[in-house]
Every structure is written in C-alpha cells, then in structure tokens.
Write a protein that holds these residues in place. Structure first.
Motif: not given
Length: 156
Positions: A139-144
C-alpha cells in the motif's frame, strides 16, 4: 489471469493525471473503473472518457469487476481505478489478483484525518488498509510517478 498493471485509489477516478501520466508510466491500454455509482451513470462515464482519448475504458460495479476481470484478454493491460480502500478490499476478497495499491487521492471530509496533503482517512479506511496489509497487499501513497512513495502503514 488478468493483466492488472496498476491499481489506484482515487476518489476522482479518471482525470488527466491518471489518464495521461500514470497510464503512460505503467503502459496500460485499458482503464477499468470499479465503482457502483459510475457503472450506472452514462453521463459521468462520458465525462471521464473525454480525459482518456486513445485508451479503452470500462465501467463496472464492484461485483461486475469481480465477475468479469478474469475474462480479460492477454492484450488488455489494465489500470484498475477505485474510490475507496473498502472497494479494493471487496475486490481482493472476491478473487481479483491485486498485489499492490497506489493511493493517490482521498479527499478530506468531516471525520477524516489528513495523512498527507492528498490523503485523509477515517477509522473504516484504516481498518480496510490494515486488512489489505494482512492479505499481503503493498500500500503506497504516491500522487505521480516521479514522486517517492510512502507506505501508508507508516502513517496510520
């Protein structure tokens, strides 16, 4: 086995960032939106289709996605987009082979606490993320694509 290249939680579903930046980055040629409301709303579908010229789109309910994703051809390189971590959990429990989730955008609203400037969660979201982690999902938060990802569990 469906060729799911990328799964993203984004409460905006399809928009320019998903359609252009991410689709090019992961090499998808099909965007599948798994969302019960949008699956029944041709107007929202047509608005989202305008953001993705040259890419195929499908709009399914969560259950339809579970039932149909296994019928995807080998040539279909799928970007799977959902609104919530609960939706991902339903898909995984329904047998959809998701191994990693990109968390892009979960708007702040009353009862949610911000984890980053683009991700806010409530207790139900946290529990869904914990359950996904227990099932072995990254589970990774990454916008771009150019941004360094953050493991959401480090922020819960």
């Amino acid at each position: 086995m469906p060729n799911i290249l990328w799964t993203r939680i984004d409460n905006r579903l399809i928009h320019g960032q998903v359609a252009v930046t991410w689709s090019n980055h992961v090499g998808s040629n099909l965007i599948v939106v798994a969302n019960d409301e949008v699956a029944k709303d041709p107007l929202q579908q047509s608005l989202m289709d305008m953001a993705v010229p040259g890419l195929d789109t499908r709009y399914f309910t969560i259950q339809e996605t579970i039932d149909k994703i296994g019928q995807a051809s080998d040539e279909q390189k799928i970007a799977l987009i959902v609104k919530t971590p609960q939706d991902v959990l339903k898909l995984v429990r329904g047998g959809v082979p998701i191994r990693k989730v990109n968390i892009g955008n979960m708007h702040y609203s009353e009862g949610k606490e911000p984890l980053t400037n683009t991700v806010a969660v409530d207790e139900q979201d946290k529990e869904a993320f914990r359950n996904l982690h227990r099932l072995g999902i990254l589970l990774e938060i990454r916008r771009v694509p150019s941004e360094k990802g953050k493991n959401i569990l480090d922020l819960l």
